[in-house]
Design a protein around this motif. Structure first.
Motif, PDB file in Angstrom:
ATOM      1  N   PRO A 110      36.827  58.255  22.868  1.00 35.83           N
ATOM      2  CA  PRO A 110      36.464  57.639  24.153  1.00 35.83           C
ATOM      3  C   PRO A 110      34.961  57.434  24.282  1.00 35.83           C
ATOM      4  CG  PRO A 110      38.016  59.457  24.462  1.00 35.83           C
ATOM      5  CD  PRO A 110      37.565  59.523  23.041  1.00 35.83           C
ATOM      6  N   LEU A 111      34.597  56.232  24.679  1.00 32.13           N
ATOM      7  CA  LEU A 111      33.190  55.894  24.880  1.00 32.13           C
ATOM      8  C   LEU A 111      32.870  55.818  26.368  1.00 32.13           C
ATOM      9  CD1 LEU A 111      30.855  55.216  22.902  1.00 32.13           C
ATOM     10  CD2 LEU A 111      31.320  52.805  23.344  1.00 32.13           C
ATOM     11  N   GLY A 112      33.863  55.443  27.156  1.00 36.25           N
ATOM     12  CA  GLY A 112      33.669  55.334  28.595  1.00 36.25           C
ATOM     13  C   GLY A 112      34.865  54.664  29.238  1.00 36.25           C
ATOM     14  N   GLN A 113      34.774  54.462  30.536  1.00 36.76           N
ATOM     15  CA  GLN A 113      35.815  53.804  31.316  1.00 36.76           C
ATOM     16  C   GLN A 113      35.279  52.487  31.874  1.00 36.76           C
ATOM     17  OE1 GLN A 113      38.937  55.815  30.635  1.00 36.76           O
ATOM     18  NE2 GLN A 113      39.200  55.037  32.704  1.00 36.76           N
ATOM     19  N   GLY A 114      36.085  51.457  31.756  1.00 37.51           N
ATOM     20  CA  GLY A 114      35.756  50.182  32.368  1.00 37.51           C
ATOM     21  C   GLY A 114      36.803  49.841  33.413  1.00 37.51           C
ATOM     22  N   ARG A 115      36.602  48.731  34.094  1.00 33.62           N
ATOM     23  CA  ARG A 115      37.585  48.312  35.086  1.00 33.62           C
ATOM     24  C   ARG A 115      37.617  46.796  35.156  1.00 33.62           C
ATOM     25  NH1 ARG A 115      34.237  50.402  40.432  1.00 33.62           N
ATOM     26  NH2 ARG A 115      32.524  48.927  40.262  1.00 33.62           N
ATOM     27  N   PHE A 116      38.676  46.284  35.730  1.00 37.41           N
ATOM     28  CA  PHE A 116      38.816  44.854  35.935  1.00 37.41           C
ATOM     29  C   PHE A 116      38.090  44.443  37.215  1.00 37.41           C
ATOM     30  CE2 PHE A 116      42.428  45.657  33.148  1.00 37.41           C
ATOM     31  CZ  PHE A 116      42.366  44.576  32.292  1.00 37.41           C
ATOM     32  N   VAL A 117      37.565  43.227  37.196  1.00 42.16           N
ATOM     33  CA  VAL A 117      36.885  42.664  38.366  1.00 42.16           C
ATOM     34  C   VAL A 117      37.355  41.233  38.568  1.00 42.16           C
ATOM     35  CG1 VAL A 117      34.822  44.121  38.196  1.00 42.16           C
ATOM     36  CG2 VAL A 117      34.927  41.952  36.934  1.00 42.16           C
ATOM     37  N   VAL A 118      37.106  40.706  39.751  1.00 43.20           N
ATOM     38  CA  VAL A 118      37.462  39.329  40.074  1.00 43.20           C
ATOM     39  C   VAL A 118      36.259  38.432  39.787  1.00 43.20           C
ATOM     40  CG1 VAL A 118      38.189  37.743  41.895  1.00 43.20           C
ATOM     41  CG2 VAL A 118      39.071  40.091  41.849  1.00 43.20           C
ATOM     42  N   LEU A 119      36.513  37.311  39.130  1.00 40.11           N
ATOM     43  CA  LEU A 119      35.480  36.305  38.869  1.00 40.11           C
ATOM     44  C   LEU A 119      35.790  35.076  39.716  1.00 40.11           C
ATOM     45  CD1 LEU A 119      35.272  36.426  34.955  1.00 40.11           C
ATOM     46  CD2 LEU A 119      34.040  37.818  36.623  1.00 40.11           C
ATOM     47  N   ALA A 120      34.767  34.546  40.365  1.00 44.18           N
ATOM     48  CA  ALA A 120      34.952  33.364  41.207  1.00 44.18           C
ATOM     49  C   ALA A 120      33.709  32.493  41.115  1.00 44.18           C
ATOM     50  CB  ALA A 120      35.206  33.766  42.658  1.00 44.18           C
ATOM     51  N   PRO A 121      33.853  31.183  41.316  1.00 43.80           N
ATOM     52  CA  PRO A 121      32.675  30.310  41.329  1.00 43.80           C
ATOM     53  C   PRO A 121      31.792  30.626  42.536  1.00 43.80           C
ATOM     54  CG  PRO A 121      34.728  29.051  41.124  1.00 43.80           C
ATOM     55  CD  PRO A 121      35.110  30.440  41.497  1.00 43.80           C
ATOM     56  N   THR A 122      30.488  30.474  42.369  1.00 41.96           N
ATOM     57  CA  THR A 122      29.578  30.727  43.486  1.00 41.96           C
ATOM     58  C   THR A 122      29.820  29.760  44.637  1.00 41.96           C
ATOM     59  OG1 THR A 122      27.926  29.313  42.410  1.00 41.96           O
ATOM     60  CG2 THR A 122      27.759  31.681  42.011  1.00 41.96           C
ATOM     61  N   SER A 123      30.399  28.605  44.340  1.00 40.94           N
ATOM     62  CA  SER A 123      30.638  27.604  45.377  1.00 40.94           C
ATOM     63  C   SER A 123      31.889  27.886  46.210  1.00 40.94           C
ATOM     64  CB  SER A 123      30.774  26.211  44.742  1.00 40.94           C
ATOM     65  OG  SER A 123      31.850  26.213  43.794  1.00 40.94           O
ATOM     66  N   MET A 124      32.690  28.868  45.803  1.00 40.29           N
ATOM     67  CA  MET A 124      33.961  29.131  46.486  1.00 40.29           C
ATOM     68  C   MET A 124      33.762  30.126  47.634  1.00 40.29           C
ATOM     69  SD  MET A 124      37.575  30.411  44.821  1.00 40.29           S
ATOM     70  CE  MET A 124      37.807  28.849  43.942  1.00 40.29           C
ATOM     71  N   ASP A 125      34.357  29.827  48.771  1.00 42.26           N
ATOM     72  CA  ASP A 125      34.289  30.709  49.931  1.00 42.26           C
ATOM     73  C   ASP A 125      35.394  31.752  49.838  1.00 42.26           C
ATOM     74  OD1 ASP A 125      33.913  31.941  52.334  1.00 42.26           O
ATOM     75  OD2 ASP A 125      34.565  30.248  53.576  1.00 42.26           O
ATOM     76  N   LEU A 126      34.987  33.009  49.618  1.00 45.73           N
ATOM     77  CA  LEU A 126      35.946  34.103  49.497  1.00 45.73           C
ATOM     78  C   LEU A 126      35.953  34.983  50.740  1.00 45.73           C
ATOM     79  CD1 LEU A 126      35.201  35.195  45.825  1.00 45.73           C
ATOM     80  CD2 LEU A 126      37.131  33.829  46.633  1.00 45.73           C
ATOM     81  N   GLY A 127      35.318  34.526  51.782  1.00 46.72           N
ATOM     82  CA  GLY A 127      35.275  35.318  53.006  1.00 46.72           C
ATOM     83  C   GLY A 127      34.177  36.357  52.931  1.00 46.72           C
TER      84      GLY A 127
END
Length: 253
Positions: A110-127
């Motif tokens: 084991p080297l470490g723990q990672g996680r998933f993230v959401v990717l979105a365009p900067t132009s998109m309104d995500l609230g």
């Protein structure tokens, strides 16, 4: 005039099999000898899956060389399923991979723990800023991974278990391609944070996924063979580099 053809006897066939086995053994012996010579010369032969090769591994190698300037690196990128054979054939000393599945003869450190993230365009309104849930993505054009590697299968199983139907508009073979599509405004995706935080592609927003979905990051090596001192030093350096790389997380990530 008829040309005579040589037809091997059963004994000849058996001899050919043994000769092939001997040749394979000689090739393996040469590879092991080359590995031993490389250890003596301070050479590190490392392979990584593509996500690590974009930014993380080059940065770790560059900073290691600032401390150990006499170390020679031999670097390649491999698919997850190619890693075990490269290690067992002594073609590489260590491998860097996500969430490695069971590989006979290979140990994952084991080297470490990672996680998933959401990717979105900067132009998109995500609230509002902050974490995003799968239901927040349901109406958006979604870029999905094609279930080839262990990380893809982990993510797709998570999505399926949620029973939330995402609006899949593209199926891709790598997180790098998903990120590229996001940067061009195609839609949103979910990716490992190593890819997300690599410097390739602009115009991408990284947001935390809730609930969190984590995975292991491991260094692979042959189980029954000791890791050389020079490789061990580099593995220790990788652990520090990974902490620093993931330490770039934003407060709201």
């Amino acid at each position: 005039v008829y040309k005579r053809q040589l037809i091997p006897t059963p004994e000849g066939d058996r001899l050919f099999v043994h000769v092939s086995e001997v040749n394979d053994s000689v090739d393996r012996l040469r590879q092991v000898a080359a590995r031993l010579r490389s250890v003596e010369m301070g050479t590190i032969r490392v392979a990584a899956t593509t996500a690590f090769g974009i930014d993380f591994l080059p940065g770790a190698i560059a900073s290691y060389r600032q401390i150990h300037g006499d170390t020679l690196f031999c670097i390649e990128t491999l698919k997850h399923e190619e890693m075990a054979s490269a290690l067992l054939d002594s073609r590489i000393d260590i491998g860097l991979a996500f969430d490695p599945e069971n590989m006979p003869g290979i140990r994952g450190e084991p080297l470490g723990q990672g996680r998933f993230v959401v990717l979105a365009p900067t132009s998109m309104d995500l609230g509002a800023d902050g974490p995003l849930r799968l239901e927040d993505l349901a109406e958006l054009p979604f870029i999905r991974l094609d279930n080839q590697g262990p990380l893809d299968r982990l993510l797709n199983a998570h999505i399926e278990s949620s029973e939330i139907r995402l609006n899949t508009m593209a199926v891709v073979g790598s997180y790098q391609l998903a990120k590229a599509l996001v940067s061009h405004g195609f839609g949103v995706s979910i990716a490992d944070e190593i890819t997300a935080r690599s410097r390739a592609y602009e115009e991408v927003v990284v947001r935390e996924l809730k609930p969190a979905l984590e995975f292991r990051i491991s260094v692979l090596h042959v189980d029954q063979e000791p890791v050389s001192l020079v490789c061990r030093n580099f593995v220790d350096h990788l652990k520090i580099c990974l902490q620093e790389f993931l330490g770039a997380r934003e407060p709201n990530d």
